[in-house]
Design a protein around this motif. Structure first.
Motif, PDB file in Angstrom:
ATOM      1  N   ASP B 111      48.278  48.911  37.036  1.00  0.00           N
ATOM      2  CA  ASP B 111      48.387  47.462  37.205  1.00  0.00           C
ATOM      3  C   ASP B 111      48.237  46.844  35.829  1.00  0.00           C
ATOM      4  N   GLY B 112      49.332  46.273  35.320  1.00  0.00           N
ATOM      5  CA  GLY B 112      49.297  45.722  33.970  1.00  0.00           C
ATOM      6  C   GLY B 112      48.597  44.384  33.933  1.00  0.00           C
ATOM      7  N   MET B 113      47.925  44.132  32.847  1.00  0.00           N
ATOM      8  CA  MET B 113      47.200  42.871  32.733  1.00  0.00           C
ATOM      9  C   MET B 113      48.070  41.827  32.093  1.00  0.00           C
ATOM     10  N   GLY B 114      47.943  40.646  32.622  1.00  0.00           N
ATOM     11  CA  GLY B 114      48.880  39.588  32.294  1.00  0.00           C
ATOM     12  C   GLY B 114      48.808  39.063  30.885  1.00  0.00           C
ATOM     13  N   THR B 180      45.415  48.967  34.246  1.00  0.00           N
ATOM     14  CA  THR B 180      44.567  49.948  34.940  1.00  0.00           C
ATOM     15  C   THR B 180      45.398  51.220  35.069  1.00  0.00           C
ATOM     16  N   ASP B 198      40.446  48.702  37.938  1.00  0.00           N
ATOM     17  CA  ASP B 198      40.017  48.303  39.279  1.00  0.00           C
ATOM     18  C   ASP B 198      41.106  48.444  40.334  1.00  0.00           C
ATOM     19  N   ASN B 241      38.117  39.466  37.781  1.00  0.00           N
ATOM     20  CA  ASN B 241      39.119  40.375  37.241  1.00  0.00           C
ATOM     21  C   ASN B 241      38.789  40.913  35.868  1.00  0.00           C
ATOM     22  N   ALA B 246      39.739  49.757  30.452  1.00  0.00           N
ATOM     23  CA  ALA B 246      41.156  49.664  30.815  1.00  0.00           C
ATOM     24  C   ALA B 246      41.977  50.401  29.773  1.00  0.00           C
ATOM     25  N   GLY B 248      44.654  50.677  26.908  1.00  0.00           N
ATOM     26  CA  GLY B 248      45.242  49.801  25.899  1.00  0.00           C
ATOM     27  C   GLY B 248      44.251  48.942  25.142  1.00  0.00           C
ATOM     28  N   ASP B 273      44.744  45.711  43.114  1.00  0.00           N
ATOM     29  CA  ASP B 273      43.884  44.683  43.698  1.00  0.00           C
ATOM     30  C   ASP B 273      44.698  43.613  44.403  1.00  0.00           C
ATOM     31  N   ASP B 312      48.711  38.097  43.873  1.00  0.00           N
ATOM     32  CA  ASP B 312      48.929  39.002  42.756  1.00  0.00           C
ATOM     33  C   ASP B 312      50.005  39.987  43.170  1.00  0.00           C
TER      34      ASP B 312
END
Lengths: 699, 329
Positions: B111-114, B180, B198, B241, B246, B248, B273, B312
């Motif tokens: 799940d990539g973070m924005g 993640t 997560d 969040n 994580a 990267g 999530d 999400d």
């Protein structure tokens, strides 16, 4: 600042809300190299305010650092670079020469944060002299003009409160003003370095007395703030980068949370976890005891050099100061630990209390004992064997207890049968060679091998011979019975399957080395290890399933639990092999050879190593649950009974541990190395030793 | 998206629900034989094709050949985001031979973070680097005939290194981004998990309550562990969040790795999530139990998350395994 004013939100390094900024990493500070004079970079700086990294360094500094005339050459260079440039590094960054309010002439940039920059400036009110000051700029990013107005009003109120403070550790506020949406604070210019920079530069650890002295100064200024009338002022952001040490080595607090007013409070903006903040802050609670926690966290970092921002949140208790710096005195560590209690009511009740405790620890002579020294005293006098029996030579193998008899294999060529309750001799069976094999007892038969190359089966009650199976090599291996057959290895490289009742040889399988440990039949596999360092898995039809090769021999026997085969090797590794595929699920490298068989209980596997340790590892991931260090190699096999772990060593000691915690229950000294596995039956531990004796010791 | 073995999976599911958790292969098989004449494996693709009568022996072969794994997966942008930054990876490999490598499955979710630091690039890259490492270091040697040795790292080490490698590459090439990564590798009847972040993995075993296998590396989870927040507070906390681990975020990364013994009929659920944060667990299990196939379960799960708001990106992988613990003689 004033606990009424600020939102109950923890340290928010603002980014303006953009729907894409859903989540930023907590500890984004990791990316940045700590420069000697650069405090932490702002987390995920995404605003238009923040400069592109200047000269390759992450130049973004938090709103935190207002002061510090070129503390380092690198910094000076940067300042010069900026002042030398005519264009601004970001839109709106003031360049040298700009005047504010017709009075403050910008000389250069000292630092840049998420909120704006901090400038070194000259106060032109004093002509003819160079009266320096620090000008801190804060720019609101709120889009709503009403919100901006409110922020400006709050700023002015906070600045006024700041201006009334008078304490040697707090830089003076000289002035404040607003220009458009930008607010400015004019402060005393302090030369020196912040503690984060000093920490980065320091080789080795700070002396304990120095840190304690800083701590006391900090408690004094916190006490001043917390006792402020009409309302206590909570600093709320205490950390090494907010603490400066000026040129006179006095502590100076910088960056009161006034900058927090300027941070966007919009929902969903994720900002970093600040390692120094107390847990209740994330529930919106801000009170003076939160500053005490933050001071404790700061001291922990300063003494141990463990940066809490790089560690999992709230893990101080798992990472004691002594883990990295064992020289700190126990007294000081305990004082700091109390400040670091997660439960706010367990901390020091006030900065004054904290200060007194710090002063108290300083006056105690610095302790010499290092924490973590668990000296356990053994009451060896208490442990007395119920009986012992002497053979004529060493007992290297394990004894077997069954049907009221204890069967003892000895190097004096005999297998003895003794009465379980009093050790009285019942019978013995003589062979032509030493016996290291643990006897297998079932169906009224006792089966064992001898170095005279023969496998014997004798009647359990009388010792009368039932059958023999000759092999071509010495038999050190112990037999394993399953499916009506006896499986045993020999130095002739073969594993034998013998029909138990008849003694008829069913089949053999040839391996690449001598097989000296006990085979195992489990989950439809026949498992055994050989001296060439190979573990074999055969199907019940003798078909090879897999082989696993270690670098050195296996003397231990495999044990199986939950689909994993556990075995330690002379190559110092302890392996957990997947029974289906033969691949190592995990392995643990100890400091010495592992010669003996492990025991498994409740998701833990236990074994001893030549490095002197008894290990308890988690079967799921191979991590240490506990480890007990002795002075000599642990050569014995492990046995578990009723929550106790029994294991012997080369020094003749038999240990009894609490299997869950590793606490030593008792220790019994024999006069020769112990290599066998203790057998436990009816509350009694039976163990043989190379001192020729077999002992019966109460559990 | 059709899964092969869909028909068989239907039957297996139905039969499994009849038998207790000690459902034995023979019982299931014989029940299947008597109840259903299995179609030729070649015609499985078209569900509506008429099943041809088959002999018992042929039925047995088909049953075995339809495999150990039955997998469904799905990903959806949700209702609020404008693009999908989640990434999935699914691979299964099985053999039928006199001496066969154990079944292999690799299932991963990221799940990539924005942010404009490209969450979707981070998640995709992390997945591919980790998959590449695991396939070359585990799957190919597995398929090839080779001995196991101490010279090779253990499987938990290999999983750890694959994820660490993914982290190094993402950190190096896209600093400031994050993702993640939850990775489940199945070898025979053993599960190896590697995890940061997560996203979650759950194990659903017949006759037992569902179990979360992974630990959320989130600030609020830590606060909950400490008793500072309740679950309800955590669910709405403004910083729910924030992650402390994580992909990267820096060169060194601690990865949670462990191994677990699987039983026949076990189901493994990986989800971001976007699912667990929107749909409560009871409903998730309910949807999975009720669905005839894992694929349909995934469709339902995504729909449920969207119905609850779809705040999400939603991603889910559901694996059913039917591998026997012991091969028998």
């Amino acid at each position: 600042m004033n606990d009424r004013e600020l939102e109950p939100a923890p340290d928010q390094k603002g980014t303006p809300a953009s729907p894409d900024v859903r989540r930023t990493r907590g500890l984004s500070q990791r990316l940045r190299q700590p420069l000697s004079s650069q405090p932490e970079a702002a987390a995920a700086p995404k605003t238009h305010l923040v400069a592109e990294p200047l000269s390759g360094k992450a130049a973004s500094a938090p709103a935190a650092v207002p002061v510090g005339a070129p503390p380092s050459p690198a910094m000076a260079a940067e300042t010069q670079q900026i002042s030398g440039k005519s264009q601004v590094a970001y839109e709106g960054l003031l360049s040298a020469g700009v005047q504010l309010q017709g009075r403050y002439k910008i000389l250069g940039v000292i630092g840049i944060g998420g909120m704006g920059a901090v400038y070194k400036a000259q106060d032109l009110r004093f002509p003819g002299v160079l009266r320096l000051c620090a000008v801190k700029e804060m720019i609101s990013t709120a889009s709503d003009p009403q919100v901006r107005q409110m922020i400006v009003r709050n700023f002015e109120r906070e600045a006024s409160i700041l201006a009334t403070l008078g304490h040697p550790a707090i830089p003076q506020v000289y002035d404040y003003f607003t220009e458009g949406s930008r607010c400015y604070l004019v402060l005393e210019f302090v030369t020196g370095k912040d503690l984060e920079a000093r920490l980065a530069e320091a080789e080795g650890f700070f002396p304990e007395a120095v840190v304690a002295d800083w701590a006391i100064q900090l408690c004094e200024v916190l006490s001043y703030l917390h006792n402020h009338k009409p309302r206590p002022i909570i600093f709320r952001d205490l950390k090494p980068s907010n603490i400066m040490l000026d040129d006179h080595n006095r502590i100076r607090l910088v960056d009161f949370g006034i900058a927090k007013l300027f941070q966007s409070g919009e929902k969903g903006t994720m900002i970093g976890t600040e390692g120094y903040s107390p847990p209740e802050q994330y529930r919106g609670i801000a009170e003076p005891r939160g500053d005490i926690y933050a001071l404790g966290a700061t001291l922990h970092h300063l003494l141990s050099k463990q940066d809490p921002r790089l560690e999992p949140p709230f893990s101080f208790h798992e990472r004691p100061i002594h883990k990295t710096n064992p020289t700190v005195s126990r007294e000081l560590v305990e004082v700091i630990n109390k400040a670091l209690e997660y439960d706010i009511n367990k901390r020091w009740g006030s900065a004054e209390e904290f200060r007194r405790a710090l002063a108290g620890s300083l006056s105690i002579k610095i302790g010499s004992g290092s924490l973590g020294d668990k000296t356990t005293t053994f009451d060896t006098g208490v442990v007395k064997p119920l009986w012992k029996f002497a053979c004529e030579d060493e007992i290297r193998g394990s004894v077997t207890v069954a049907d009221g008899l204890v069967f003892v294999p000895s190097y004096d060529h005999n297998v003895y049968a003794l009465a379980e309750d009093n050790g009285k001799f019942v019978w013995k069976y003589p062979t032509e060679g030493g016996i290291a094999s643990k006897p297998w007892v079932s169906e009224g038969m006792v089966v064992f091998g001898s170095t005279d190359k023969v496998v014997y089966a004798v009647d359990a009650k009388s010792g009368r011979l039932l059958w023999t199976v000759p092999t071509q090599g010495r038999v050190f291996s112990s037999p394993y019975g399953e499916l009506g057959h006896i499986f045993i290895g020999s130095d002739d490289h073969q594993i034998y399957a013998i029909h138990q009742l008849s003694g008829r040889r069913a089949w053999t399988y040839v391996a690449d080395g001598e097989i000296r440990s006990r085979p195992l039949v489990a989950e439809s596999l026949i498992l055994f290890a050989c001296q060439m360092g190979t573990v074999y898995a055969l199907g019940l039809n003798r078909e090879p399933r897999w082989r696993f090769r270690a670098r050195r021999a296996f003397l231990a026997s495999p044990v199986m639990y939950n689909g994993l085969v556990f075995i330690g090797s002379l190559d110092n590794n302890f392996y957990a092999l997947d029974a289906r595929s033969g691949w190592a699920a995990w392995k643990y490298r100890s400091g010495g050879s592992i010669v003996s068989t492990a025991a498994v209980w409740k998701n833990m596997v236990f074994f001893g190593s030549g490095d002197g340790s008894v290990y308890a590892l988690d079967t799921d991931d191979g991590r240490i649950v506990w480890r007990y260090q002795t002075e000599n190699q642990i050569t014995g096999a492990a046995s578990i009974a009723e929550g106790n772990l029994y294991i012997g060593g080369v020094d003749g000691n038999l240990y009894c541990f609490d299997a869950l915690t590793g606490a030593v229950r008792w220790r019994y000294q024999t006069d020769g190395p112990i290599t066998g596995a203790p057998q436990i039956a009816d509350g009694v531990v039976y163990i043989g030793s190379a001192d020729h004796y077999v002992y019966a010791i109460p559990m | 998206m059709w899964n092969d073995g869909g028909c068989m999976a239907d039957i297996k599911t139905w039969l499994r629900n009849i038998f207790s958790k000690s459902a034995r292969r023979e019982q299931v098989e014989s029940a299947a034989e008597s109840l259903f004449k299995k179609p030729d494996i070649a015609s499985v693709e078209g569900a509506a094709a008429e099943p041809k009568p088959a002999s018992t022996a042929q039925a047995r072969r088909v049953w075995e050949a339809s495999g150990v794994f039955s997998v469904g997966w799905g990903t959806d942008v949700g209702r609020v985001r404008d693009h999908n930054e989640d990434a999935l990876f699914v691979l299964t490999g099985e053999q039928e031979a006199s001496s066969a490598a154990p079944p292999f499955g690799l299932f991963m979710l990221a799940d990539g973070m924005g942010g404009h630091q490209s969450g979707e690039i981070a998640s995709a890259l992390a997945l591919r680097v980790a998959a590449s490492s695991l396939l070359s270091r585990v799957y190919f040697p597995l398929v090839d005939v080779s001995d196991r040795g101490a010279d090779q790292p253990s499987l938990t080490d290999v999983v750890r290194e694959a994820i660490s490698q993914a982290n190094r590459v993402v950190t190096r090439d896209y600093p400031g981004s994050g993702s993640t990564l939850t990775c489940a590798m199945i070898l025979g009847d053993r599960l190896f998990m590697g995890h940061v972040g997560d996203s979650r993995a759950y194990l659903l075993r017949i006759g037992q309550p569902a179990r979360q296998l992974t630990k959320d590396h989130s600030l609020v989870n830590r606060l909950m562990e400490m008793g500072q927040l309740t679950e309800e507070e955590a669910a709405v906390h403004p910083q729910r969040n924030v992650l402390y681990r994580a992909i990267g975020q820096g060169a060194t990364l601690e990865v949670d790795v462990f191994t677990y013994a699987l039983e026949p009929g076990d189901r493994l659920l990986l989800c971001s999530d976007g699912l667990w944060g929107m749909v409560d667990e009871a409903e998730i299990w309910h949807l999975i139990q009720d669905a005839p196939t894992p694929q349909q379960a995934c469709v339902q799960l995504v729909a449920a998350a969207n119905a609850a708001g779809g705040n999400d990106n939603i991603s889910v992988v559901l694996v059913e395994t039917w591998h026997e613990r012991s091969q028998g003689v």
